[in-house]
Design a protein around this motif. Structure first.
Motif, mmCIF file in Angstrom:
data_model
loop_
_atom_site.group_PDB
_atom_site.id
_atom_site.type_symbol
_atom_site.label_atom_id
_atom_site.label_comp_id
_atom_site.label_asym_id
_atom_site.label_seq_id
_atom_site.Cartn_x
_atom_site.Cartn_y
_atom_site.Cartn_z
ATOM 1 N N MET A 1 36.617 50.432 55.053
ATOM 2 C CA MET A 1 36.878 51.859 55.048
ATOM 3 C C MET A 1 38.140 52.133 54.231
ATOM 4 S SD MET A 1 37.269 54.510 58.242
ATOM 5 C CE MET A 1 35.569 54.198 58.703
ATOM 6 N N LEU A 2 38.040 53.058 53.269
ATOM 7 C CA LEU A 2 39.159 53.392 52.401
ATOM 8 C C LEU A 2 39.893 54.612 52.943
ATOM 9 C CD1 LEU A 2 37.498 53.041 48.875
ATOM 10 C CD2 LEU A 2 38.447 51.258 50.363
ATOM 11 N N ALA A 17 36.132 52.710 45.339
ATOM 12 C CA ALA A 17 34.909 52.513 46.109
ATOM 13 C C ALA A 17 33.796 51.958 45.225
ATOM 14 C CB ALA A 17 34.473 53.836 46.736
ATOM 15 N N TRP A 18 33.668 52.479 44.021
ATOM 16 C CA TRP A 18 32.626 52.024 43.084
ATOM 17 C C TRP A 18 32.821 50.552 42.749
ATOM 18 C CZ3 TRP A 18 33.084 50.399 37.903
ATOM 19 C CH2 TRP A 18 31.864 50.259 37.218
ATOM 20 N N ARG A 19 34.050 50.161 42.467
ATOM 21 C CA ARG A 19 34.316 48.759 42.117
ATOM 22 C C ARG A 19 34.032 47.836 43.304
ATOM 23 N NH1 ARG A 19 36.619 48.496 37.218
ATOM 24 N NH2 ARG A 19 37.956 50.196 36.479
ATOM 25 N N LEU A 20 34.428 48.235 44.508
ATOM 26 C CA LEU A 20 34.204 47.388 45.671
ATOM 27 C C LEU A 20 32.715 47.272 45.995
ATOM 28 C CD1 LEU A 20 37.174 48.439 47.969
ATOM 29 C CD2 LEU A 20 36.908 46.298 46.709
ATOM 30 N N GLY A 24 30.107 43.843 46.133
ATOM 31 C CA GLY A 24 29.292 43.450 47.277
ATOM 32 C C GLY A 24 29.646 44.063 48.617
ATOM 33 N N PHE A 25 30.566 45.026 48.656
ATOM 34 C CA PHE A 25 30.984 45.612 49.921
ATOM 35 C C PHE A 25 30.247 46.923 50.203
ATOM 36 C CE2 PHE A 25 34.452 42.855 48.761
ATOM 37 C CZ PHE A 25 34.856 42.313 49.971
ATOM 38 N N ALA A 182 40.854 47.574 37.869
ATOM 39 C CA ALA A 182 39.847 46.548 38.165
ATOM 40 C C ALA A 182 40.491 45.333 38.818
ATOM 41 C CB ALA A 182 39.129 46.145 36.877
ATOM 42 N N GLU A 183 41.697 44.974 38.378
ATOM 43 C CA GLU A 183 42.362 43.807 38.958
ATOM 44 C C GLU A 183 42.757 44.059 40.409
ATOM 45 O OE1 GLU A 183 43.735 39.996 39.387
ATOM 46 O OE2 GLU A 183 42.418 40.880 37.896
#
Length: 214
Positions: A1-2, A17-20, A24-25, A182-183
């Motif tokens: 949860m962010l 959220a998109w990157r996570l 795979g989350f 991204a990092e």
């Protein structure tokens, strides 16, 4: 949860959220009125959202990281597995103290002023907590001369180093840029999966700002 920070909303965390999700989350967001509402109703709502639910991780940007630790301090039995803070001034924010000392600017902190100014005590909770800090000194704190070059422009690196954290790392991003980096997302994913960060002291490519390649 962010969990988002000051002057933001849940939608603002969409890049992270998109990157996570791509890593795979399953991602949810928690929104709250950071200025007019302040920490108390946010903490109550966050605890209610987490209580009696499945085990989850918490990821908080800036003020969101303070809320994540505070909700666990008050409710140690909540089903939270790990926490990652992104640029959170856990030891209190010099930028917030500077803003609070200037009557024409103090309104910008709203009801979150005290938590941002004071931070929280050493972390002794059961949930392993990691910190991803930025080191690109571009932000309001530099403009106000509240932080030096050892910062993300808003929060000093020293302000993120709370005793009791399980791990910490640095990425090449400004305070706002941590959400777009991204990092930073890769580091969050690594800690949530393993309880440890990747080696991120030197990061190739952009600085994590929205107008930089990441």
């Amino acid at each position: 949860m962010l969990v988002h920070g000051l002057w933001n909303a849940a939608w603002w965390l969409a890049p992270l959220a998109w990157r996570l999700r791509r890593l795979g989350f399953v991602v949810q967001t928690f929104g709250y009125p950071s200025i007019v509402g302040g920490p108390e109703p946010a903490l109550a709502a966050l605890a209610e959202r987490l209580r009696d639910g499945p085990p989850r991780h918490l990821v908080g940007h800036s003020l969101g990281g303070l809320l994540a630790l505070e909700v666990l301090r008050r409710n140690p039995g909540l089903p939270v597995v790990r926490v990652v803070c992104l640029g959170s001034p856990l030891r209190g924010s010099g930028t917030a103290r500077t803003l609070a000392s200037r009557p024409r600017l103090a309104w910008a902190l709203g009801r979150s002023s005290a938590l941002l100014r004071d931070g929280c005590g050493a972390w002794d909770g059961r949930v392993p907590t990691g910190m991803v800090a930025g080191d690109v000194p571009r932000g309001i704190g530099r403009l106000l001369h509240a932080v030096d070059a050892e910062s993300d422009g808003t929060v000093a690196l020293a302000e993120t180093r709370l005793p009791g954290l399980a791990a910490s790392c640095r990425v090449h991003a400004s305070h706002t840029g941590l959400v777009f980096s991204a990092e930073a997302a890769r580091q969050v994913a690594a800690f949530l999966r393993t309880g440890a960060f990747l080696d991120a002291e030197v990061v190739p490519g952009g600085d994590g700002d929205p107008d930089s390649p990441v």
